[in-house]
Design a protein around this motif. Structure first.
Motif, short mmCIF file in Angstrom:
data_model
loop_
_atom_site.label_atom_id
_atom_site.label_comp_id
_atom_site.label_asym_id
_atom_site.label_seq_id
_atom_site.Cartn_x
_atom_site.Cartn_y
_atom_site.Cartn_z
N LEU A 17 31.71 55.46 49.39
CA LEU A 17 32.64 54.50 50.11
C LEU A 17 34.18 54.68 49.54
N PRO A 18 34.85 54.68 50.43
CA PRO A 18 36.51 54.74 49.95
C PRO A 18 36.95 53.49 49.19
N THR A 19 37.81 53.75 48.37
CA THR A 19 38.64 52.58 47.84
C THR A 19 40.09 52.92 47.92
N LEU A 20 40.62 51.71 47.68
CA LEU A 20 42.27 51.83 48.00
C LEU A 20 42.76 51.71 46.23
N PRO A 21 43.41 52.63 45.56
CA PRO A 21 43.58 52.64 44.21
C PRO A 21 44.48 51.40 44.03
N ALA A 22 44.05 50.93 42.86
CA ALA A 22 45.18 49.38 42.49
C ALA A 22 46.47 49.51 42.78
N ALA A 23 46.91 50.65 42.03
CA ALA A 23 48.29 50.94 42.03
C ALA A 23 49.06 51.09 43.51
N ALA A 24 48.29 51.72 44.32
CA ALA A 24 48.81 51.69 45.79
C ALA A 24 49.05 50.26 46.31
N LEU A 25 47.97 49.44 45.99
CA LEU A 25 48.12 48.19 46.46
C LEU A 25 49.21 47.40 45.70
N ARG A 26 49.25 47.66 44.53
CA ARG A 26 50.60 46.99 43.78
C ARG A 26 51.94 47.48 44.12
N VAL A 27 52.08 48.80 44.50
CA VAL A 27 53.25 49.19 45.12
C VAL A 27 53.50 48.68 46.42
N THR A 35 62.72 41.44 43.67
CA THR A 35 63.16 41.97 42.37
C THR A 35 62.88 43.44 42.18
N SER A 36 62.29 43.94 43.23
CA SER A 36 61.82 45.42 43.11
C SER A 36 62.82 46.40 42.99
N ASN A 37 62.52 47.28 42.19
CA ASN A 37 63.54 48.71 42.16
C ASN A 37 62.90 49.87 42.16
N ALA A 38 63.56 50.97 41.78
CA ALA A 38 62.88 52.31 41.61
C ALA A 38 62.25 52.27 40.27
N ALA A 39 62.89 51.73 39.24
CA ALA A 39 62.00 51.69 37.97
C ALA A 39 60.64 51.10 37.99
N SER A 40 60.84 49.74 38.60
CA SER A 40 59.54 49.00 38.73
C SER A 40 58.48 49.86 39.61
N ILE A 41 58.65 50.42 40.64
CA ILE A 41 57.89 51.01 41.43
C ILE A 41 57.24 52.36 40.60
N LEU A 45 53.21 53.10 39.40
CA LEU A 45 52.58 54.40 39.90
C LEU A 45 52.31 55.21 38.79
N ALA A 46 52.89 54.95 37.49
CA ALA A 46 52.71 55.90 36.46
C ALA A 46 51.06 55.28 35.79
N HIS A 47 50.62 54.29 36.33
CA HIS A 47 49.22 53.99 35.55
C HIS A 47 48.12 54.76 36.28
N ASP A 48 48.63 55.49 37.51
CA ASP A 48 47.56 56.07 38.26
C ASP A 48 47.71 57.61 38.37
N GLN A 49 47.66 58.51 37.43
CA GLN A 49 47.95 59.72 37.15
C GLN A 49 47.69 60.61 38.54
N ALA A 50 46.65 60.49 39.13
CA ALA A 50 46.43 61.34 40.28
C ALA A 50 47.16 60.88 41.33
N LEU A 51 47.27 59.65 41.68
CA LEU A 51 48.13 59.14 42.84
C LEU A 51 49.73 59.65 42.61
N SER A 52 50.09 59.35 41.21
CA SER A 52 51.35 59.83 40.89
C SER A 52 51.60 61.29 41.51
N LEU A 73 59.01 60.03 39.56
CA LEU A 73 58.84 59.12 40.26
C LEU A 73 59.95 58.07 40.79
N GLN A 74 60.83 58.20 39.52
CA GLN A 74 62.00 57.05 39.82
C GLN A 74 62.95 57.85 40.80
#
Lengths: 287, 155
Positions: A17-27, A35-41, A45-52, A73-74
């Motif tokens: 069954l598929p899952t949505l990576p936590a990093a994608a949801l957080r993004v 307060t979001s900016n390029a660095a925070s995004i 993403l850096a927490h999920d190497q495959a997604l990054s 990524l930034q």
């Protein structure tokens, strides 16, 4: 046909069954924060190497026609924009499992993806035209609207034509036939999955209501956008499976959004053009 | 023996082939695919139309435009337009809708011709279609059903 099953059975007993990576949801959530900016995004993403890695590869797709290579990524967020990277995250997260065939719905490789991405585009276009719904939210809800099919497909298995034939004989919609035969339809399974993934509530409701926008419990302008984006995608022939166009089209949804059937016809050409332009991106996804 | 020209017809596009032709098209929803063949000149034209009438926003081929463009392209390729044999496939509609795009497309087609050699229109399923000038057969697969011959453009 399958014995009586519960939603928990469908979700818990279905392998792969598929899952949505936590990093994608957080993004997704982070891009909505003031307060979001390029660095925070990039940090998320850096927490999920495959997604990054996938996001970075897509950032360098020929589709974007950049003159220089993006190496971080930034930089990706700075050059392409937060909204674009947000969508790339979603696309990179969902493509791997949406590109698999779904035998239960007569969908070959990449056909669920084609239909889902089309609905994302269509819902986004409808939202922009209406001006009262976030087009980014509409894109995401459109992309995820049929996640329930990934689980239910296994239970329908090779009986897809029987469900379709039952719907035709009984003169009912395909989702009504799913409920008759299986006890649930793919929107209910999608709602269950979406809640489990901690998707925003309005999105979960749009997933549940996308074939029946008159249903009070799930009615919203976002649901209307996904409903019409889905219709536009089906009408233009993207990713039609065993269920085809065997669903209701709500004229009231158009009226609530302040649109008309002429609006949908006006969107047809730009929709096809934009979908074809994205082919370069799809080719990079498949690589 | 001349090589058969194999073509995948895309949405919003018109294709013309002179000589042996094999045309296939997938993803036919509410739109209408027109295929025309003239056996003497061996000209095949095909178009995938999306809308019933020209749209002010442009960029989407209407049934009337597709018909006119096919006729023009066929004539330019050396065909006798009056001898063209036409097929029309598509126009699926959703459940319970009175103003569906597919119905409007069929109405637009009816205004153009009531003498089509092959048709497979309406219903609620997406379609894939193909035409082979060697046999003249127009084949259609609706939904996940079996492929069937809906007409012949050489007869």
């Amino acid at each position: 046909m399958a014995e009586t099953i519960t939603l928990h059975d469908i979700v818990d007993k279905t392998s792969d069954l598929p899952t949505l990576p936590a990093a994608a949801l957080r993004v997704m959530r982070e891009t909505e924060a003031s307060t979001s900016n390029a660095a925070s995004i990039a940090r998320i993403l850096a927490h999920d190497q495959a997604l990054s890695a996938r996001v970075l590869r897509l950032s360098n797709s020929a589709y974007y026609g950049l003159s220089r290579r993006i190496t971080s990524l930034q930089e990706s967020v700075v050059v392409l924009g937060m909204r674009c990277v947000r969508n790339l995250c979603l696309v990179a997260s969902t493509y791997p499992w949406m590109s698999k065939p779904l035998k239960g719905y007569g969908l070959g490789p990449r056909e669920l993806w084609t239909h889902s991405y089309g609905t994302a585009l269509g819902a986004q276009m409808v939202a922009k035209r209406c001006g009262r719904v976030s087009d980014e939210t509409a894109f995401t809800a459109g992309l995820l609207h049929d996640i329930g099919k990934t689980a239910l497909s296994v239970w329908i298995d090779d009986k897809a034509s029987l469900v379709a034939e039952y719907a035709a004989r009984a003169d009912i919609t395909f989702d009504a036939a799913e409920r008759k035969i299986l006890g649930y339809d793919h929107t209910e399974v999608g709602e269950f999955l979406g809640a489990r993934w901690n998707l925003p509530e309005e999105m979960v409701l749009a997933i549940r209501g996308h074939h029946d926008p008159e249903r009070p419990e799930t009615a919203s302008l976002l649901t209307d956008c996904v409903h019409l984006g889905n219709y536009l995608t089906m009408a233009l022939g993207y990713g039609l499976g065993a269920d085809g166009m065997h669903y209701l089209l709500s004229d009231a949804a158009l009226e609530r959004l302040g649109l008309s059937d002429a609006t949908l016809e006006e969107l047809a050409g730009p929709f096809v053009a934009e979908f074809e332009e994205h082919q370069a991106l799809f080719d990079d996804l498949a690589a | 023996m001349p090589t058969t020209h194999q073509t995948l017809l895309r949405r919003n596009h018109v294709e013309t082939v002179v000589g042996p032709a094999s045309i296939s098209v997938a993803g036919i929803g509410a739109g209408i695919v027109l295929i025309a063949y003239e056996p003497v000149s061996r000209v095949t034209v095909a178009a995938h139309a999306l809308l019933p009438s020209p749209c002010s926003q442009g960029r989407a081929l209407s049934v009337a435009e597709a018909w006119a463009e096919c006729a023009r392209a066929a004539q330019e390729a050396g065909a006798d337009v009056a001898s063209l044999r036409w097929a029309a496939v598509g126009a699926a509609v959703p459940y319970g809708c009175q103003k569906a795009l597919g119905d409007k497309n069929v109405a637009a087609l009816s205004a153009l011709s009531d003498a089509l050699a092959a048709t497979d229109l309406g219903g609620r399923f997406g379609r894939a279609a193909s035409f082979d000038s060697a046999t003249g057969e127009v084949r259609v697969r609706a939904g996940i059903g079996d492929e069937r011959i809906v007409g012949n453009l050489r007869d």
